[in-house]
Design a protein around this motif. Sequence first.
Motif, mmCIF file in Angstrom:
data_model
loop_
_atom_site.group_PDB
_atom_site.id
_atom_site.type_symbol
_atom_site.label_atom_id
_atom_site.label_comp_id
_atom_site.label_asym_id
_atom_site.label_seq_id
_atom_site.Cartn_x
_atom_site.Cartn_y
_atom_site.Cartn_z
ATOM 1 N N ARG A 1 0.825 -1.207 0.000
ATOM 2 C CA ARG A 1 0.000 0.000 0.000
ATOM 3 C C ARG A 1 0.862 1.261 0.000
ATOM 4 N NH1 ARG A 1 -4.220 0.153 4.631
ATOM 5 N NH2 ARG A 1 -2.464 -0.616 5.868
ATOM 6 N N LYS A 2 0.309 2.332 -0.575
ATOM 7 C CA LYS A 2 1.030 3.597 -0.680
ATOM 8 C C LYS A 2 0.602 4.536 0.450
ATOM 9 C CE LYS A 2 1.571 3.384 -5.697
ATOM 10 N NZ LYS A 2 1.276 4.067 -6.978
ATOM 11 N N LEU A 3 1.608 5.153 1.088
ATOM 12 C CA LEU A 3 1.379 6.043 2.224
ATOM 13 C C LEU A 3 1.939 7.427 1.927
ATOM 14 C CD1 LEU A 3 0.816 6.727 5.289
ATOM 15 C CD2 LEU A 3 3.094 5.823 5.757
ATOM 16 N N LEU A 4 1.124 8.460 2.113
ATOM 17 C CA LEU A 4 1.580 9.843 2.068
ATOM 18 C C LEU A 4 1.776 10.309 3.507
ATOM 19 C CD1 LEU A 4 2.195 12.539 0.733
ATOM 20 C CD2 LEU A 4 -0.263 12.987 0.623
ATOM 21 N N PHE A 5 3.020 10.629 3.840
ATOM 22 C CA PHE A 5 3.400 10.985 5.210
ATOM 23 C C PHE A 5 3.861 12.428 5.224
ATOM 24 C CE2 PHE A 5 6.346 11.480 8.703
ATOM 25 C CZ PHE A 5 5.772 10.767 9.735
ATOM 26 N N THR A 6 3.246 13.262 6.075
ATOM 27 C CA THR A 6 3.644 14.660 6.145
ATOM 28 C C THR A 6 4.304 14.965 7.489
ATOM 29 O OG1 THR A 6 1.634 15.619 7.131
ATOM 30 C CG2 THR A 6 1.600 15.195 4.753
ATOM 31 N N ALA A 7 5.256 15.899 7.453
ATOM 32 C CA ALA A 7 5.951 16.340 8.665
ATOM 33 C C ALA A 7 6.225 17.832 8.548
ATOM 34 C CB ALA A 7 7.262 15.575 8.845
ATOM 35 N N ILE A 8 6.412 18.497 9.668
ATOM 36 C CA ILE A 8 6.670 19.937 9.640
ATOM 37 C C ILE A 8 8.011 20.217 8.974
ATOM 38 C CG2 ILE A 8 7.025 22.005 11.055
ATOM 39 C CD1 ILE A 8 5.100 20.783 13.096
ATOM 40 N N HIS A 9 9.035 19.439 9.341
ATOM 41 C CA HIS A 9 10.363 19.598 8.749
ATOM 42 C C HIS A 9 11.130 18.291 8.925
ATOM 43 C CE1 HIS A 9 12.050 19.782 12.789
ATOM 44 N NE2 HIS A 9 11.141 20.693 13.097
ATOM 45 N N PRO A 10 12.191 18.085 8.156
ATOM 46 C CA PRO A 10 13.002 16.878 8.350
ATOM 47 C C PRO A 10 13.671 16.872 9.728
ATOM 48 C CG PRO A 10 13.525 17.967 6.269
ATOM 49 C CD PRO A 10 12.694 18.924 7.059
ATOM 50 N N ALA A 11 13.864 15.679 10.283
ATOM 51 C CA ALA A 11 14.544 15.516 11.572
ATOM 52 C C ALA A 11 14.934 14.051 11.721
ATOM 53 C CB ALA A 11 13.632 15.936 12.721
ATOM 54 N N ILE B 1 -2.502 13.049 -3.235
ATOM 55 C CA ILE B 1 -3.460 12.470 -2.284
ATOM 56 C C ILE B 1 -4.196 11.297 -2.944
ATOM 57 C CG2 ILE B 1 -5.568 12.886 -0.935
ATOM 58 C CD1 ILE B 1 -4.652 15.853 -0.763
ATOM 59 N N ALA B 2 -4.639 11.521 -4.186
ATOM 60 C CA ALA B 2 -5.408 10.505 -4.910
ATOM 61 C C ALA B 2 -4.590 9.242 -5.179
ATOM 62 C CB ALA B 2 -5.923 11.095 -6.217
ATOM 63 N N LYS B 3 -3.273 9.391 -5.353
ATOM 64 C CA LYS B 3 -2.406 8.254 -5.692
ATOM 65 C C LYS B 3 -2.138 7.343 -4.491
ATOM 66 C CE LYS B 3 0.179 10.450 -9.466
ATOM 67 N NZ LYS B 3 1.488 11.014 -9.863
ATOM 68 N N ASN B 4 -2.330 7.874 -3.285
ATOM 69 C CA ASN B 4 -1.972 7.124 -2.078
ATOM 70 C C ASN B 4 -3.192 6.470 -1.435
ATOM 71 O OD1 ASN B 4 1.066 7.560 -1.127
ATOM 72 N ND2 ASN B 4 0.384 9.396 -2.226
ATOM 73 N N ASP B 5 -2.935 5.382 -0.712
ATOM 74 C CA ASP B 5 -4.008 4.647 -0.034
ATOM 75 C C ASP B 5 -4.239 5.143 1.385
ATOM 76 O OD1 ASP B 5 -4.244 2.668 -2.225
ATOM 77 O OD2 ASP B 5 -2.236 2.094 -1.555
ATOM 78 N N VAL B 6 -3.151 5.582 2.031
ATOM 79 C CA VAL B 6 -3.195 5.997 3.436
ATOM 80 C C VAL B 6 -2.534 7.369 3.552
ATOM 81 C CG1 VAL B 6 -2.553 5.417 5.809
ATOM 82 C CG2 VAL B 6 -3.034 3.578 4.172
ATOM 83 N N ILE C 1 -7.187 7.644 6.809
ATOM 84 C CA ILE C 1 -6.584 8.884 7.304
ATOM 85 C C ILE C 1 -6.263 8.759 8.790
ATOM 86 C CG2 ILE C 1 -6.844 11.390 7.510
ATOM 87 C CD1 ILE C 1 -9.246 11.089 5.558
ATOM 88 N N ALA C 2 -5.106 9.316 9.167
ATOM 89 C CA ALA C 2 -4.761 9.466 10.579
ATOM 90 C C ALA C 2 -4.025 10.784 10.737
ATOM 91 C CB ALA C 2 -3.896 8.305 11.053
ATOM 92 N N VAL C 3 -4.246 11.451 11.870
ATOM 93 C CA VAL C 3 -3.579 12.724 12.146
ATOM 94 C C VAL C 3 -2.739 12.566 13.402
ATOM 95 C CG1 VAL C 3 -3.882 15.175 12.595
ATOM 96 C CG2 VAL C 3 -5.489 13.991 11.100
ATOM 97 N N PHE C 4 -1.469 12.972 13.301
ATOM 98 C CA PHE C 4 -0.557 12.870 14.441
ATOM 99 C C PHE C 4 -0.745 14.041 15.393
ATOM 100 C CE2 PHE C 4 3.451 14.139 16.448
ATOM 101 C CZ PHE C 4 3.680 13.008 17.219
ATOM 102 N N SER C 5 -0.634 13.755 16.709
ATOM 103 C CA SER C 5 -0.721 14.818 17.711
ATOM 104 C C SER C 5 0.234 14.552 18.871
ATOM 105 C CB SER C 5 -2.151 14.930 18.255
ATOM 106 O OG SER C 5 -2.225 15.909 19.279
ATOM 107 N N ASP C 6 1.062 15.559 19.169
ATOM 108 C CA ASP C 6 1.737 15.612 20.468
ATOM 109 C C ASP C 6 0.680 15.877 21.538
ATOM 110 O OD1 ASP C 6 4.549 15.394 19.879
ATOM 111 O OD2 ASP C 6 4.469 17.396 19.000
#
Length: 348
Positions: A2-12, A65-70, A95-100
Motif C-alpha cells: 500500500r502507498k502512504l503519504l506521510f507529512t511532517a513539519i520539517h526533516p529531523a 493524495i489521490a495516488k496514495n491509499d493511506v 486517514i490518521a492525524v498525528f498529535s503531540d
Amino acid sequence: MRKLLFTAIHPAPYIDSWIEGLKKTFSVSIAYNYKKSAAKTWKTYKPNAGIIIKEYGLINWTRLIAKNDVIILNGWNKLYNIYTLFIALLLKKKIAVFSDYPIETRKSSFKWLSKKIFLSLLVPRILCATHSTQKYYQEIFAYKEKNTLFFPYATKEAPISNDFNLKRIKSIKEGDNIRFFVANNFRERKGYDVLTKALTLLDKDLLKQVAFIIAGSGELQKEFSSKIQKILPNVKFLGWIEEKEYSKLLQESDVLIHASTFEPFGIPPIDAMKHGKLIISSNGVKSISDMVVNGKNGFMFHAGNSVELAQLLTQTINLKEKIYKIGQRGKYDICKVYNNSFLNDLNL
C-alpha cells in the motif's frame, strides 16, 4: 504494497526513524511544510528527500493524495491539512492525524466545542505521541479509545553494552564529580529559569561535587549562560550539537536534567533512560510524565517548582551510590514503553 503519504513539519532524525519503520509496510511518499527547522540547526544531518508542500502546487498535491491509499498528517492547524482531510475523506482514503500532547483546552469553552465537532466530523484516527495524549483526547473530547493509536516519536534503541556505565560507577566511587547533562534549547518554556533558581538554592559544597554540560541554542542562551556560569564552578556550554556528539555526551554523563515547564513530547529523557542514566524531569515533559516514580526509576518535580528541583539535585548528590541503580530500573521501564514495536503494530 500500500502507498502512504506521510507529512511532517520539517526533516529531523526522529522523523527519519518513523519513515524507515513505515517503509517495511508501506511505499512511502514524504512531504514537509519546511525544508529545515529554524530552531534545530543540524549541520551534518542528511534527511530523507521529500517534497515541500508550499512549492508543490494545489493540483499536484491533490493528485498525490489521490495516488496514495493511506494519509498521515502532522496536525490539523494548517489550511493545507484541512484541505487534505476533506479531499482524502471524499476519496475514501485511510486517514490518521498525528498529535503531540496539546496545550490544554478548557472544557465547555467555544474553542473546545469547535475542536470536538471538528474531530468528530473530519478526523477518523489520531496518532498519539504519548499515552497521556491518548487519555487527553478520550477524556476531554470523548474520542473513542479504539481511534487513538499510540504513535510516539521513534527513539534510539537502548545500547546493548553497559560498559560505559560500569566505568562511570567506578569513577564516581573514586571521587569523580557527578556529570549532569542538559540537552535543551534556550527558549521560554524550556525551564532554564527554574534550573537557575534551583542551583542558587544548593549548598556551595555540593556544587563542587558536580560537573555540568549544557547543550542547546536559542534566544535566551546568552542570558542564562551568564547566570548559570556565576553559580556553577564547573560548567561547559556547547551551543547546538550534532546527533553523534549528543549520543557521546549521553554515554559520558550520569544524570540528565529536563526542566521544561511544558514539553509536548520530550526525547532526551527517553534517550537518557535507555542509556541507564538517572533522569530529573518536570512533570510537564509528557513523554514520561505518567511513568516516573520518584526514587524508583527516576526523579520528577512539579513543573516550575525550583525548590523541588533543588531538593532532588541535593538528594542525587548526597546519594550518589544510587544513581545507576535507579537508572537501571529506568532503562527497564522505558524500554517496555518506547521500543519502536508500534511501527509494526500500526493498524491503518
